[in-house]
Write an enzyme that holds these catalytic residues in place. Sequence first.
Site, PDB file in Angstrom:
ATOM      1  N   ASP A 261       8.497 -16.433  27.428  1.00 40.80           N
ATOM      2  CA  ASP A 261       8.251 -16.547  25.919  1.00 40.80           C
ATOM      3  C   ASP A 261       6.814 -15.846  25.884  1.00 40.80           C
ATOM      4  OD1 ASP A 261       8.205 -17.072  23.264  1.00 40.80           O
ATOM      5  OD2 ASP A 261       8.369 -19.283  23.475  1.00 40.80           O
TER       6      ASP A 261
HETATM    7  C1  NOJ Z   1       7.252 -17.147  20.451  1.00 42.63           C
HETATM    8  C2  NOJ Z   1       8.657 -18.157  20.065  1.00 42.63           C
HETATM    9  O1  NOJ Z   1       8.334 -19.434  20.661  1.00 42.63           O
HETATM   10  C3  NOJ Z   1       9.946 -17.671  20.326  1.00 42.63           C
HETATM   11  O2  NOJ Z   1      10.875 -18.494  20.134  1.00 42.63           O
HETATM   12  C4  NOJ Z   1      10.055 -16.397  19.859  1.00 42.63           C
HETATM   13  O3  NOJ Z   1      11.189 -15.660  20.232  1.00 42.63           O
HETATM   14  C5  NOJ Z   1       8.845 -15.383  20.244  1.00 42.63           C
HETATM   15  N1  NOJ Z   1       7.733 -15.895  19.951  1.00 42.63           N
HETATM   16  C6  NOJ Z   1       9.120 -13.916  19.977  1.00 42.63           C
HETATM   17  O4  NOJ Z   1       8.707 -13.742  18.628  1.00 42.63           O
END
Ligand code: NOJ
Length: 734
Positions: A261
């Site tokens: 993530d």
């Molecule tokens: C952080 C988030 O936790 C995740 O769900 C998301 O896909 C990513 N950022 C990318 O934006």
Amino acid sequence: MTKHELKELLNSLTLKEKIGQMFQALPHIFGEDGAITGIFDENVETDDIIATVGSILNMYDTERMKKLQEQHLKYSKIPLLFMNDIIHGFNTIFPISPALAATFNPRLIKETARITAKESAAFGINVTFSPMVDISRDARWGRVCEGYGEDTYLSSICSKSMVEGYQGESLQNDDTIAACVKHFALYGAPYDGRDYNNVDMSERMMRNDYLPPYKAAVDANVAMIMTAFNTINGTPATINHHTNVDILRDEWGFDGVSITDYGSAKMCLSAGVVDNHTETAQLLIENKVDIDMMGGVYGLKYLGEAVKSGTVSIEQIDECVMRILKLKNKLGLFENPYKYFKGSDSISESERVNHRAIARQSVSESSTLVKNDDSLLPIAKDKKVAFIGPFVEKNDLTTHWAQIHGEREIGLYINEAVNSFPELKGEYSYSIGCPYLSDDKELSEKPENPCENNAKLYEKEAIEQAKKADTIVMLMGEPHELFGESGSRTEITIPEVQMALLRKINEVNKNIVVVLFNGRPLVLSELSELAKSIIISWYPGSQGYLGICDMLFGYTSPSGRLPFSFPRKSGQVPLFYSNIATGHDHPEGQFHKYVLRYIDTLNSPLYPFGYGLSYTEFEYSNLSLSSSTLKRGEKITVSIDVENIGNHDGFETVQLYIRDVKSRLVARPLKELKAFEKKFIKSGEKKTVKFEIAEEMLKFYDKDCKFNAENGEFIVYIGSHSLDDSNSANFELV
Ligand code: NOJ
């Protein structure tokens, strides 16, 4: 490309090119615009990045994306992947995930994902960071708005349906996109409800309750998986070998791409479990994590250093890069890197009309009627109706994820929606009544609110309109600024300024319908006393007000069922129905010392999981089992008659729960959802609904984490929600 060609391609790459594939960049690195969805890190490597980078995150300009691909391919043999957060629709915006779960309609859920895939593929997007299948039982956590609720079985069905919808028959088709299930693992279980916080959980609970929805995605051939921000039992999920390798790769056989993530790789250093990012790079590789979102750790600086110092081998790098190349190959990008840039015009107007119709249908199927005293709903077509509340001023009933780009369709305002029904002959008035948020809310960005400076004036107007109306429809709820990522709250309530208006309206007219907009289960105890009818509509998307009018005026009946238990008070969360008996359980509402209860409220939710009314009524009878003995490896059938005894046609969601009465292997929940059927039943009609019960449905991870079912007594309940015990039968597993 054939396997052999892919291997040759891999062998022809330099280390820098290989590492580039493992690096995911924000478009800002190239001076391009895109959505920033996390803490922006200036310190990512930029050297030669355009030539070597493997994928781009959240770029929303189809022309520029195409140009970037062209520019990239001047230097590289490997096309870029474009990955975006397409969470509840792309052009056509659907109700948010808990609302989709509330439909209890896997075919419809799959169809919404299918449409989303078509629309985003035509724009140039290859991968969506969806579905998010983190089970959450703690509504303080702001991201419950992205998951499918508290229940493992329902979430697993939603997970499968979404993956099948996005990925379609084959990723080779140009109207499918790869799905990325997230956040692996347990992101929805921070111990205090605060986003990003740590998770400590027994292996048994993790396997029984939290892992199945991710597994359902893997079983449906999901192309990608995203690691989570949280730690799991002391180790960051991103480098948790037990979940990432022992379970995901070795036990479940997942051979797709794994991605971190946003910046979670760099966070291993902040968690204090590594000395430096080079060590994290080594651990990521050992965890078979292939792509680093934001590229903080996978770059020449750290990963390159790990290779140089020998802690990471070229074979390990090759394994990751091969998985990425295979995904690009599956998507058909080597044959045609531009195949996804067909443009929005490639979707015909008649297809668009159909997409909108599905979105509109989803509004009624997800909206949940939890109260309807005096049959206030549906509203007759000649009544005087006052629409009141801050959502009168909104036409964009979507969340942050739809709002980060300009491609979404914007819906109608409530007055426009009402006017679009020529047969409505009543008198309709509209008033905002109060601001959207109380002034005391500390938000970094304050939402615009037209009545901010004239609150008193709007309130006066609303009260005047309420006095004159036959029915009041309050359009109120939780502003989207109060949920979502980093949107945790301690009080899961409707802003006080809106409740104050509701009280005043109730003083002048009691015929109140509340249409609630919410991103999480909210405390509705007071609201349920002030309103005669309540429809929980979540955030219903771009067809929101049309779908809402369909229900208000009786063209459809709301048929959602709650995917969460709605508490009476904030302090009840985490709250869920599938509890284990304690030995201190006691009938609800009787005062006793030394029993399992709160002193200041009941144990039960205000509205239980699975609950929802309809404009008609259903009666259940004749539950019968084909046999009261289930032999291992065989099946028995349970059937029940469901009759529509009301005056409207409608959907009923028939739910099957099982209780394992005695288990020496480990204590089992009082009830677990194991099957459901959503049936359309005409007024006066009776349908027999049948379910099969098999040994597989009775299995669970025991105290030694063995997956097993124990011989003995079980109870099957069939009813309209999780606390409905009126129809049950016992059977034995032998
Ligand atoms: C952080 C988030 O936790 C995740 O769900 C998301 O896909 C990513 N950022 C990318 O934006």
